[in-house]
Design a protein around this motif. Structure first.
Motif, PDB file in Angstrom:
ATOM      1  N   HIS A  27     -31.182  72.806 105.434  1.00  0.00           N
ATOM      2  CA  HIS A  27     -32.316  72.181 104.595  1.00  0.00           C
ATOM      3  C   HIS A  27     -32.816  70.625 105.289  1.00  0.00           C
ATOM      4  O   HIS A  27     -33.545  70.152 104.855  1.00  0.00           O
TER       5      HIS A  27
ATOM      6  N   LEU B 288     -42.579  75.321 100.137  1.00  0.00           N
ATOM      7  CA  LEU B 288     -43.294  75.664 101.212  1.00  0.00           C
ATOM      8  C   LEU B 288     -43.260  77.504 101.505  1.00  0.00           C
ATOM      9  O   LEU B 288     -44.283  77.924 101.865  1.00  0.00           O
ATOM     10  N   ALA B 289     -42.138  78.078 101.065  1.00  0.00           N
ATOM     11  CA  ALA B 289     -42.071  79.391 101.181  1.00  0.00           C
ATOM     12  C   ALA B 289     -42.803  80.164 100.040  1.00  0.00           C
ATOM     13  O   ALA B 289     -42.857  81.380 100.404  1.00  0.00           O
TER      14      ALA B 289
ATOM     15  N   ASN C 258     -38.141  72.902 100.478  1.00  0.00           N
ATOM     16  CA  ASN C 258     -38.007  74.150 101.286  1.00  0.00           C
ATOM     17  C   ASN C 258     -38.441  75.521 100.537  1.00  0.00           C
ATOM     18  O   ASN C 258     -39.136  76.271 101.217  1.00  0.00           O
TER      19      ASN C 258
ATOM     20  N   TRP D  98     -36.809  76.280 105.145  1.00  0.00           N
ATOM     21  CA  TRP D  98     -37.937  76.688 104.624  1.00  0.00           C
ATOM     22  C   TRP D  98     -38.518  77.793 105.532  1.00  0.00           C
ATOM     23  O   TRP D  98     -39.108  78.965 105.159  1.00  0.00           O
TER      24      TRP D  98
ATOM     25  N   ALA E 199     -41.431  80.652 105.071  1.00  0.00           N
ATOM     26  CA  ALA E 199     -42.661  79.728 104.939  1.00  0.00           C
ATOM     27  C   ALA E 199     -43.429  79.818 106.280  1.00  0.00           C
ATOM     28  O   ALA E 199     -42.868  79.787 107.362  1.00  0.00           O
TER      29      ALA E 199
ATOM     30  N   ARG F  16     -45.835  73.962 106.806  1.00  0.00           N
ATOM     31  CA  ARG F  16     -44.845  72.933 106.946  1.00  0.00           C
ATOM     32  C   ARG F  16     -45.069  71.518 105.950  1.00  0.00           C
ATOM     33  O   ARG F  16     -44.032  71.282 105.647  1.00  0.00           O
TER      34      ARG F  16
ATOM     35  N   GLY G 185     -41.244  69.635 105.324  1.00  0.00           N
ATOM     36  CA  GLY G 185     -39.973  70.119 105.381  1.00  0.00           C
ATOM     37  C   GLY G 185     -39.489  69.749 106.944  1.00  0.00           C
ATOM     38  O   GLY G 185     -40.181  69.259 107.835  1.00  0.00           O
TER      39      GLY G 185
END
Length: 380
Positions: free
Chosen positions: A344, A306-307, A303, A121, A126, A129, A338
């Motif tokens: 990951h 979050l980004a 992941n 992430w 990102a 979290r 994450g």
């Protein structure tokens, strides 16, 4: 980091409950893990899943991978593979013989993030979290008692939003399920419904308005009609008041782009292909569109969620795969986090590999049953 080897492990076991929607049902798990191995021994993990039919024997899966995929990976820098852009042409516009596509993106990006010692992430950009998760039952084939028990447990564990399957031939059954749900979840819950393309446009409008008149505040309707009926989606948008339209699950990247350009969906539904999700996510961000992260194996899609700035929700469906990995993602109070580990964060459990590996195809009567999931959320 160069990719120097790979490992494939085949799994097959009976689910602890039937899952499905208005169109499909699945009783068993047909799965293989793909591990790409780097020159220093690091591994990138991906998941090859067949929802409805057994994968071939492990030796055959490996043969197909070695023939169709491995020549394009062997010895290459994992960073270059992750960022490669190609224009498929002619006979090359086709799927692989076995469903390796998503697993390849999982494994490549996992290994890439490990090579630079970053959580995936964070590598994807990102700055947060955690993100909201909603409880999704995949519940169409459950009895009323099973349905209520599942969602009551989800509510008790802190989920604040709930999605049920609709699209039954008898619409009264859909209304009945919504009434049952209201009895077992918190009063201020967000409620979503997913028809999996079961309705026609005017039918969808009539059904949604009837739900609203019955006192059900529907936050979004997911895939109410055929995926490429943009005119029908626009009609639903215009006539169903506050209920949002969530679409795009069944469209490829090109189809998702056309959906965004048509502006006929309030939410774009994306899934587990890391590269594809990020590319369509960047376009959605440029257009100011909102995104929702649908089902991904073991919630790996957190992941990408979050980004991407347009993602407010990640789907969690209680599919009881947690025993396959050393540590699943943390889910607490209706939010998912994450992992802080490089990559990951999902690592195959060697105990699960020894216990549930099935090199050969087994008949259903020979499958072992995974025990029912003991926890609906986990703290990492």
């Amino acid at each position: 980091m160069n990719i120097v080897d790979f490992r494939i492990t085949r799994f097959q076991f009976a689910r602890d409950r039937v899952i499905g929607d208005s169109q499909v049902r699945a009783d068993d798990v047909h799965l293989a893990t793909l591990e790409l191995i780097g020159e220093r021994g690091e591994t990138g993990l991906g998941f090859v899943q067949s929802l409805f039919h057994p994968l071939p024997a492990e030796a055959e899966i490996e043969r197909v991978f070695r023939e169709e995929v491995w020549p394009k990976l062997q010895g290459r820098k994992v960073e270059a593979v992750a960022h490669a852009v190609r224009r498929p042409r002619g006979g090359n516009i086709r799927k692989l013989t076995l469903p390796f596509e998503e697993a390849l993106q999982h494994a490549v990006w996992d290994l890439f993030a490990k090579s630079v010692k970053l959580p995936l992430w964070e590598l994807l950009g990102a700055e947060r979290r955690d993100v909201q998760a909603y409880a999704s039952g995949l519940d169409f084939h459950l009895s009323d008692d099973e349905f209520q028990k599942l969602f009551a447990q989800a509510d008790a564990q802190g989920f604040k939003a709930f999605k049920i399957k609709v699209g039954h031939p008898d619409f009264e059954r859909d209304l009945h399920r919504l009434a049952l749900l209201k009895k077992v979840v918190r009063k201020d819950a967000l409620i979503m419904v997913d028809a999996n393309e079961a309705w026609l446009p005017k039918q969808a409008i009539r059904n949604l308005l009837t739900m609203q008149k019955a006192g059900h505040d529907i936050y979004w309707v997911e895939d109410p009609i055929l995926r490429d009926d943009f005119a029908g989606l626009k009609l639903i948008q215009d006539q169903c008041g506050p209920t949002l339209v969530n679409a795009g699950e069944y469209l490829d990247v090109s189809g998702k782009r056309k959906l965004l350009e048509a502006r006929v969906s309030d939410l774009l539904n994306v899934h587990g292909h890391v590269t594809d999700v990020m590319r369509i996510g960047w376009l959605a961000a440029d257009m100011g569109a909102r995104i929702t992260m649908g089902n991904t194996f073991l919630e790996l899609g957190v992941n990408m969620a979050l980004a991407l700035p347009g993602v407010e929700w990640v789907e969690y469906s209680f599919q009881n795969f947690e025993h396959l990995v050393e540590q699943p993602y943390e889910i607490r109070d209706g939010r998912i986090w994450g992992s802080n580990q490089p990559g990951h964060g999902l690592v195959i459990s060697e105990l699960a590999r020894r216990t549930w590996r099935r090199p050969d195809v087994l008949a259903r009567a020979e499958l072992g049953h995974v025990p029912p999931q003991q926890r609906l959320q986990h703290v990492g």
